[in-house]
Design a protein around this motif. Structure first.
Motif, PDB file in Angstrom:
ATOM      1  N   PHE A 174       0.825  -1.199   0.000  1.00  0.00           N
ATOM      2  CA  PHE A 174       0.000   0.000   0.000  1.00  0.00           C
ATOM      3  C   PHE A 174       0.862   1.253   0.000  1.00  0.00           C
ATOM      4  O   PHE A 174       0.601   2.228  -0.716  1.00  0.00           O
ATOM      5  CB  PHE A 174      -0.920  -0.020   1.215  1.00  0.00           C
ATOM      6  CG  PHE A 174      -1.895   1.131   1.262  1.00  0.00           C
ATOM      7  CD1 PHE A 174      -2.674   1.455   0.130  1.00  0.00           C
ATOM      8  CD2 PHE A 174      -2.034   1.917   2.397  1.00  0.00           C
ATOM      9  CE1 PHE A 174      -3.573   2.506   0.171  1.00  0.00           C
ATOM     10  CE2 PHE A 174      -2.924   2.971   2.431  1.00  0.00           C
ATOM     11  CZ  PHE A 174      -3.695   3.261   1.317  1.00  0.00           C
ATOM     12  N   GLN A 197       2.077   1.862  -3.359  1.00  0.00           N
ATOM     13  CA  GLN A 197       1.023   2.447  -4.189  1.00  0.00           C
ATOM     14  C   GLN A 197       0.887   3.936  -3.928  1.00  0.00           C
ATOM     15  O   GLN A 197       0.795   4.749  -4.840  1.00  0.00           O
ATOM     16  CB  GLN A 197      -0.319   1.779  -3.892  1.00  0.00           C
ATOM     17  CG  GLN A 197      -0.498   0.445  -4.565  1.00  0.00           C
ATOM     18  CD  GLN A 197      -1.841  -0.158  -4.192  1.00  0.00           C
ATOM     19  OE1 GLN A 197      -2.716   0.528  -3.660  1.00  0.00           O
ATOM     20  NE2 GLN A 197      -2.002  -1.427  -4.499  1.00  0.00           N
ATOM     21  N   LEU A 198       0.867   4.268  -2.615  1.00  0.00           N
ATOM     22  CA  LEU A 198       0.702   5.675  -2.254  1.00  0.00           C
ATOM     23  C   LEU A 198       1.850   6.516  -2.797  1.00  0.00           C
ATOM     24  O   LEU A 198       1.647   7.605  -3.339  1.00  0.00           O
ATOM     25  CB  LEU A 198       0.648   5.825  -0.738  1.00  0.00           C
ATOM     26  CG  LEU A 198      -0.659   5.419  -0.061  1.00  0.00           C
ATOM     27  CD1 LEU A 198      -0.526   5.582   1.433  1.00  0.00           C
ATOM     28  CD2 LEU A 198      -1.817   6.268  -0.581  1.00  0.00           C
ATOM     29  N   PRO A 238      -4.416  11.277  -1.697  1.00  0.00           N
ATOM     30  CA  PRO A 238      -4.560  10.072  -0.863  1.00  0.00           C
ATOM     31  C   PRO A 238      -3.389   9.886   0.073  1.00  0.00           C
ATOM     32  O   PRO A 238      -3.536   9.361   1.186  1.00  0.00           O
ATOM     33  CB  PRO A 238      -4.644   8.935  -1.884  1.00  0.00           C
ATOM     34  CG  PRO A 238      -4.177   9.469  -3.165  1.00  0.00           C
ATOM     35  CD  PRO A 238      -4.368  10.949  -3.154  1.00  0.00           C
ATOM     36  N   TYR A 268      -4.151   9.211   3.914  1.00  0.00           N
ATOM     37  CA  TYR A 268      -3.857   7.957   4.610  1.00  0.00           C
ATOM     38  C   TYR A 268      -2.649   8.018   5.539  1.00  0.00           C
ATOM     39  O   TYR A 268      -2.391   7.060   6.265  1.00  0.00           O
ATOM     40  CB  TYR A 268      -3.644   6.828   3.581  1.00  0.00           C
ATOM     41  CG  TYR A 268      -4.957   6.341   2.978  1.00  0.00           C
ATOM     42  CD1 TYR A 268      -5.898   5.725   3.797  1.00  0.00           C
ATOM     43  CD2 TYR A 268      -5.233   6.494   1.618  1.00  0.00           C
ATOM     44  CE1 TYR A 268      -7.096   5.293   3.257  1.00  0.00           C
ATOM     45  CE2 TYR A 268      -6.425   6.057   1.079  1.00  0.00           C
ATOM     46  CZ  TYR A 268      -7.360   5.451   1.909  1.00  0.00           C
ATOM     47  OH  TYR A 268      -8.536   5.021   1.394  1.00  0.00           O
ATOM     48  N   PHE A 305      -9.743   1.967   5.687  1.00  0.00           N
ATOM     49  CA  PHE A 305      -8.870   1.582   4.585  1.00  0.00           C
ATOM     50  C   PHE A 305      -9.639   0.835   3.484  1.00  0.00           C
ATOM     51  O   PHE A 305      -9.038   0.119   2.685  1.00  0.00           O
ATOM     52  CB  PHE A 305      -7.742   0.682   5.089  1.00  0.00           C
ATOM     53  CG  PHE A 305      -6.767   1.415   5.963  1.00  0.00           C
ATOM     54  CD1 PHE A 305      -5.740   2.172   5.390  1.00  0.00           C
ATOM     55  CD2 PHE A 305      -6.874   1.385   7.335  1.00  0.00           C
ATOM     56  CE1 PHE A 305      -4.857   2.853   6.199  1.00  0.00           C
ATOM     57  CE2 PHE A 305      -5.994   2.075   8.140  1.00  0.00           C
ATOM     58  CZ  PHE A 305      -4.978   2.807   7.572  1.00  0.00           C
ATOM     59  N   THR A 364      -8.402  -0.646  -0.042  1.00  0.00           N
ATOM     60  CA  THR A 364      -6.948  -0.677  -0.197  1.00  0.00           C
ATOM     61  C   THR A 364      -6.450  -2.061   0.221  1.00  0.00           C
ATOM     62  O   THR A 364      -7.184  -2.816   0.861  1.00  0.00           O
ATOM     63  CB  THR A 364      -6.285   0.379   0.707  1.00  0.00           C
ATOM     64  OG1 THR A 364      -6.437  -0.056   2.057  1.00  0.00           O
ATOM     65  CG2 THR A 364      -6.934   1.748   0.529  1.00  0.00           C
TER      66      THR A 364
END
Ligand SMILES: Nc1ncnc2c1ncn2[C@@H]1O[C@H](COP(=O)(O)OP(=O)(O)OP(=O)(O)O)[C@@H](O)[C@H]1O
Ligand SMILES: [Mg+2]
Lengths: 282, 448, 381
Positions: free
Chosen positions: B88, B91-92, B99, B103, B175, B178
């Motif tokens: 994750f 990805q972020l 995002p 997050y 979440f 995700t």
């Protein structure tokens, strides 16, 4: 040798160069040397006079009984002889109390030595909560100078003298409190004998015992007679008559009558004595 | 009044008496039950793999191969969680800033909660504090921490009339959509595979030193400290108390002085324990300078002073209970006064004296107030005997207070608190039991 | 029975031996007396050292503020040392403890001395001993960790239940007695009807009153479990053993004659105890109460851990549900910080508090002893 020759008391007399020693050789002599003598002797508890100007002589090697109603000062007089009264606060004395000619209440008397030479047996059997052996050995250990073997021997001899040896010889290391009352009292006598005293004071030694145990103690007293000067306080007239050679009758602190037991019991000189002995009061 | 009524009243009266006694007994049981039940939890508990790791790494205890195998299998079970988070994060990092900002905090919270549960993520540098180096060693605590991972706590102040209400919000919702969302059900289902709980008897709790202010390890320094303080106090109080009792019973004659002495001793018995503490500080430490600052010695002296009246009274009573005739017999055999006391009176009074001593020992072991300013510290190592002259020490009683009120994480060390209470209370109970048995023996001997 | 010859020890002591003996005896007794006086002197030392360090406070700050002001800000820039709230706090928890301990303790003592058979007594005695033996810090821990959360979460309902448990039997007995006394004078015929009626009415009233009180109690919100009520309960239990054993001694001292005299007059056990035995033992029971007070006032750990330590007087003053602060807890809690500033008023004020405690416990001790001694003299003479 006469029996009394072995008596430590006699040697005491010799030591003190007392002319009375010669008297011992002639056994027929009725008046034996006095071992303990009071002269105008009084005992006070603070202001209360418990013993009033008593004068009497207690002979060496003989049994003297003190009788009288309750509270007349018998115990007080007896306890004065080994100075047990010193423990009582406010207790003091007047007059003289002679032991082998020496005034016991003079300031340079050593109380410890005195008590070693004057043994005492109490009304209630009071063995220490220790083993039988340790009870008897308490005195000899205290005064020292005995080896281990000597100690065992002293203990045995004292127990034999107290007529207890055959009953306890297999359980010497058991607690003395496990003995019967009569045995306990004989143990206390043995304990007192173990320090080899010259005088044995007995304050109603059988009053807590049954008749059988009582008669054993009386037999014992008869056996000890001659070797020890015995002074016994008792409430039991028969006992006094049976065991004693001399009897003193006290009343309210006064010495009313003193004489040979046979005489006191058969032909008392005082009316009070007669009344008491015949049970008319007391 | 009617006879009937009077009888009912009589019954009610008797009943209330019995009820009072039942209530008292119930109070005792209610007091002792949690102490014993939860206190034994310090020794008998379900331990996770982290506990076995600590044992292995800090004490070299346990089967090394087996533990390492456990650690590996736990790691393997935890692996998917870390993988999902890493995924994750990747990805972020590759995606938009929005995002990422959204997050950032929730993710940090999850990672923090996870490291509390499992210990630091593998491959990270070793943290400073031991509590951060390991995950939850106890299964019960682990479950609490697991709940923290699964849900976050929020205070709801929407109703202004009432105080805030605590609500739990599942993190999975935060979440949703995700890769991290999946770790929550995974954690829930595989918790025991990741922590490998097993029933354990950690009896070394009693003999281990503590680590990181009691987060891990045992309570040996406290036990030892209490023993030192108690024994020290007894060493001072017994001779003084005995001598005073002997003087008062065997030597003193009734007088003004004696009355004064008695009054003083009974006043001493009534002094509040905290005042003893202040006195110990002002006198033993600041005036006599028995030690530069707090020390076991100063604490023992203070405790000794506190229990002195109890020792004196008990010994006096025991000596008075010895029949006078014993003493007379000893004296009549030519013993001196001192000799009679030493060879006859003291041995005969011994059980009674011991009873008093044992009870005051329990009191010395349990008291806190007198040692606060004179001897106690919160954290310390076990002392050697000679160090007691100058060093302060932790002690059971003080550390119960300290861990329950002043510790930085009171809830985390609850089991240690209960363990300390259990040990202290058992110590005192055992001492009292001894006293009760001794007394029963005396009673029996008196009856013979 | 012949003895080997032996040297007779001389009765007389030589001059030097006598001197030596006297000297050793005097030295020995002197030594014993010295040690004994040391333990007694400790009391004077305690008074002296506490007073010595309390004196500077009164010199610096004066006694008025200490006893009258309620503002306790010892660490503020311009420190204030008003200890009234703290004194009241000590008093309040003590009062609460006595309310718990005395009825329970005296009833238990009566039961122990007059009701229970010997064998049961042998079992109950150790219970009391163990209650007395449990360390105060363990009580404090229980108060803080078990009782406080319980009170905070469900204190109201528990109190409501207590109202019923204590109130219902008392009300029933009271009704019984009242009805009985009221109908005593009536004629036989009307009596039974009046009785039934009175019972019905009074019971209804009592149930209603209890319901209202119980409702009110269960509606109480306890904002913090560490409060005066919590501490009072625990202190009450801690004072219980003292109260029980001292009152039991007092009751036993009353003796059989008095009891038998009362029984002989046809009194029931309750009447004998309430009218004869307890009044005769009242001074001993008073002494027990005083000693219980002493125990509660002097207790540190429980109040420090579970009283909330707020230097305020509750509103109204008897509201036990609010946190309070006591002398002992203040001393224990503030010394840690004041220790570094030896010589400041902040340090000395704690000694002033200790002096108050000391004087109070001395007064309690002396009066209880005086009461017991007087009672004993009366019984003896
Ligand atoms: N320790 C004491 N303190 C004060 N007075 C005492 C003490 N011992 C005895 N007395 C008093 O001295 C008097 C004589 O007592 P003692 O014990 O010598 O009598 P007793 O003849 O032995 O009596 P009993 O036959 O009952 O043993 C009594 O009036 C008694 O009250
Ligand atoms: Mg007599």
């Amino acid at each position: 040798m006469c029996a009394e020759a072995s008596l430590p008391a006699i040697r005491l007399m010799v030591e003190m160069q007392n002319p009375a020693v010669e008297g011992c050789e002639k056994r027929s002599e009725p008046a034996l040397p006095s071992h303990v003598e009071t002269r105008d002797f009084s005992v006070f508890y603070r202001t209360n006079q418990a013993v009033k100007r008593v004068s009497l002589q207690m002979s060496a090697g003989r049994v003297t009984a003190i009788i009288g109603p309750s509270g007349c000062g018998k115990s007080t007089l007896l306890r004065a002889i080994n100075r047990m009264n010193d423990l009582v606060p406010g207790c003091h004395t007047e007059g003289e109390l002679l032991f082998g000619g020496q005034d016991l209440y003079s300031p340079d008397v050593d109380v410890v030595t005195l008590r070693r030479r004057v043994g005492m047996v109490f009304q209630k059997p009071n063995p220490f909560p220790k083993s039988i052996f340790d009870n008897v050995a308490y005195g000899p250990r205290l005064h020292g100078g005995v080896s281990r073997g000597g100690l065992a021997e002293t203990v045995e001899r004292s127990l034999v003298d107290a007529a207890l040896w055959y009953e306890v010889k297999d359980r010497l290391h058991e607690n003395a409190l496990g003995l019967s009352g009569g045995q306990q009292q004989r143990l206390c006598i043995a304990r007192a004998l173990a320090v080899q005293p010259e005088i044995l004071l007995m304050d109603e030694p059988t009053s807590a015992l049954d008749p059988r145990a009582t008669s054993r103690i009386e037999d014992l007293i008869a056996e000890l007679k001659g070797h020890y000067t015995i002074i016994i306080v008792t409430h039991n007239m028969q006992q006094a008559a049976r065991v004693s050679d001399y009897t003193a009758f006290m009343y309210e602190g006064n010495l009313v009558e003193f004489g040979a037991t046979t005489q006191v019991f058969s032909t008392p000189r005082q009316k009070q004595t007669e009344d008491y002995i015949t049970g008319r009061f007391g | 009044m009617r006879l009937q009524t009077r009888k009912i009243l009589d019954r009610a009266f008797t009943g209330s008496g019995v009820l009072a006694i039942i209530l008292m007994t119930a109070a005792l049981l209610i007091l002792l039950t949690p102490m014993f039940v939860r206190g034994s939890g310090a020794i008998f508990f379900t331990a996770t793999v982290e506990h076995r790791r600590i044992m292995l790494e800090k004490f070299d205890r346990g089967d090394r191969d087996a533990v390492e195998r456990d650690i590996r299998s736990a790691r393997a079970a935890r692996e998917p969680v870390y993988r999902a988070i890493a995924e994750f994060e990747r990805q972020l990092a590759a995606g938009d800033a929005a995002p990422r900002r959204l997050y950032a905090t929730p993710l940090k919270d999850v990672k923090k909660a996870l490291s509390v549960l499992f210990g630091p993520e593998p491959g990270r540098p070793r943290p400073m504090l031991m509590r951060d180096q390991y995950g939850q060693a106890r299964w019960d605590r682990a479950q609490v921490k697991l709940a923290r991972v699964l849900c976050r706590e929020e205070w709801d102040y929407s109703n202004p009339a009432k105080a805030g209400v605590l609500v739990l919000k599942p993190r999975a919702a935060d979440f949703a959509g995700t890769p991290v969302a999946e770790i929550f059900p995974y954690l829930q289902q595989n918790a025991d595979r990741m922590l490998l709980p097993r029933r354990t008897v950690y009896w070394q709790f009693l003999t281990d030193v503590s680590f990181d202010s009691h987060f891990f390890g045992g309570i040996w320094p406290e036990i030892l400290g209490t023993l030192y303080l108690t024994l020290g106090a007894m060493m001072l109080a017994i001779p003084m108390g005995l001598i005073a009792a002997i003087y008062l019973t065997e030597y003193a004659t009734e007088s003004r002085l004696l009355d004064l002495l008695r009054t003083c001793i009974s006043t001493l018995a009534g002094v509040p324990s905290i005042v003893f503490g202040l006195f110990g500080l002002a006198f033993f430490i600041n005036t006599l300078n028995v030690s530069p600052s707090k020390s076991v010695l100063a604490g023992s002296m203070t405790l000794a002073l506190m229990i002195l009246p109890t020792v004196i009274r008990a010994s006096e009573e025991a000596l008075r209970a010895v029949p006078r005739t014993y003493k007379e017999a000893a004296l009549s055999l030519g013993a001196g006064r001192w000799h009679a006391v030493w060879t006859i009176m003291l041995p005969a009074a011994l059980p009674g004296i011991l009873t008093g001593i044992v009870i005051s020992m329990g009191r010395a072991a349990g008291e806190t107030a007198p040692i606060i300013f004179t001897a106690a510290v919160s954290v310390g190592k076990p002392l050697a005997v000679w160090e007691t002259l100058t060093q302060p020490t932790p002690a059971l009683s003080w550390n119960i207070f300290n861990l329950a009120t002043e510790h930085e994480a009171v809830d985390e060390v609850r089991h240690v608190q209960y363990g300390l209470v259990l040990v202290l209370v058992s110590l005192v109970l055992v001492l009292n039991l001894v006293a009760i048995l001794l007394r029963a023996r005396i009673a029996k001997r008196m009856r013979v | 029975m012949s003895r080997p010859g032996r040297e007779l020890p001389s009765l007389l002591l030589s001059h030097t031996a006598r001197r030596r003996q006297r000297l050793t005896a005097a030295l020995g007794t002197g030594f014993l007396l010295t040690v004994t006086s040391l333990s007694a002197l400790a009391v004077f030392f305690i008074f002296y050292f506490i007073a010595r360090d309390a004196w500077p406070f009164f010199r610096l700050e004066g006694a008025r503020e200490f006893f009258t002001s309620m503002r306790w800000y010892p660490s503020a820039g311009s420190a204030e040392f008003g200890a009234r709230a703290i004194l009241v706090g000590s008093g309040l928890v003590t009062l609460g403890a006595i309310v718990v301990a005395v009825p329970l303790g005296v009833t238990a003592a009566v039961c122990l001395s007059d009701v229970l058979p010997f064998s049961v007594r042998q079992v109950v005695k150790p219970v009391i001993e163990i209650l007395a033996a449990i360390p105060s810090v363990a009580y404090g821990f229980f108060a803080l960790v078990v009782l406080a959360p319980l009170l905070q979460q469900s204190g109201g309902p528990i109190l409501g239940l207590m109202v019923w448990i204590i109130g219902a039997p008392l009300a029933a007995l009271a009704i019984l007695v009242v009805v009985d006394l009221a109908t005593d004078k009536l004629s036989d015929r009307s009596r039974s009807r009046v009785r039934v009626l009175a019972f019905g009415v009074l019971s209804a009233v009592a149930v209603a009153a209890l319901a209202v009180a119980g409702k009110a109690a269960s509606g109480l919100v306890i904002s913090s479990g560490t409060n005066a009520l919590n501490v009072s309960l625990i202190l009450g239990i801690m004072a219980l053993p003292t109260v029980v054993s001292v009152s039991e001694d007092a009751l036993q001292a009353v003796g059989r004659d008095l009891r038998e005299g009362s029984y002989a007059l046809g009194a029931t056990r309750a009447e004998t105890l309430l009218r004869t035995v307890i009044p005769a033992a009242s001074s001993g029971i008073l002494a027990a109460v005083i000693l219980g007070v002493m125990r509660a006032v002097g207790e540190t750990m429980v109040v420090w851990m579970a009283s909330g330590n707020a230097a305020q007087i509750p509103h109204p003053w008897y509201n036990l549900l609010e946190p309070v602060r006591t002398l002992t807890a203040t001393i224990a809690g503030d010394m840690g910080e004041a220790d570094h500033v030896t010589g400041s008023a902040r340090y000395h004020v704690l000694f002033a508090m200790a002096l108050c405690l000391l004087v109070f416990s001395f007064a309690c001790n002396t009066s209880s002893e005086w009461i017991i001694r007087r009672a004993r003299k009366k019984a003896g003479g």
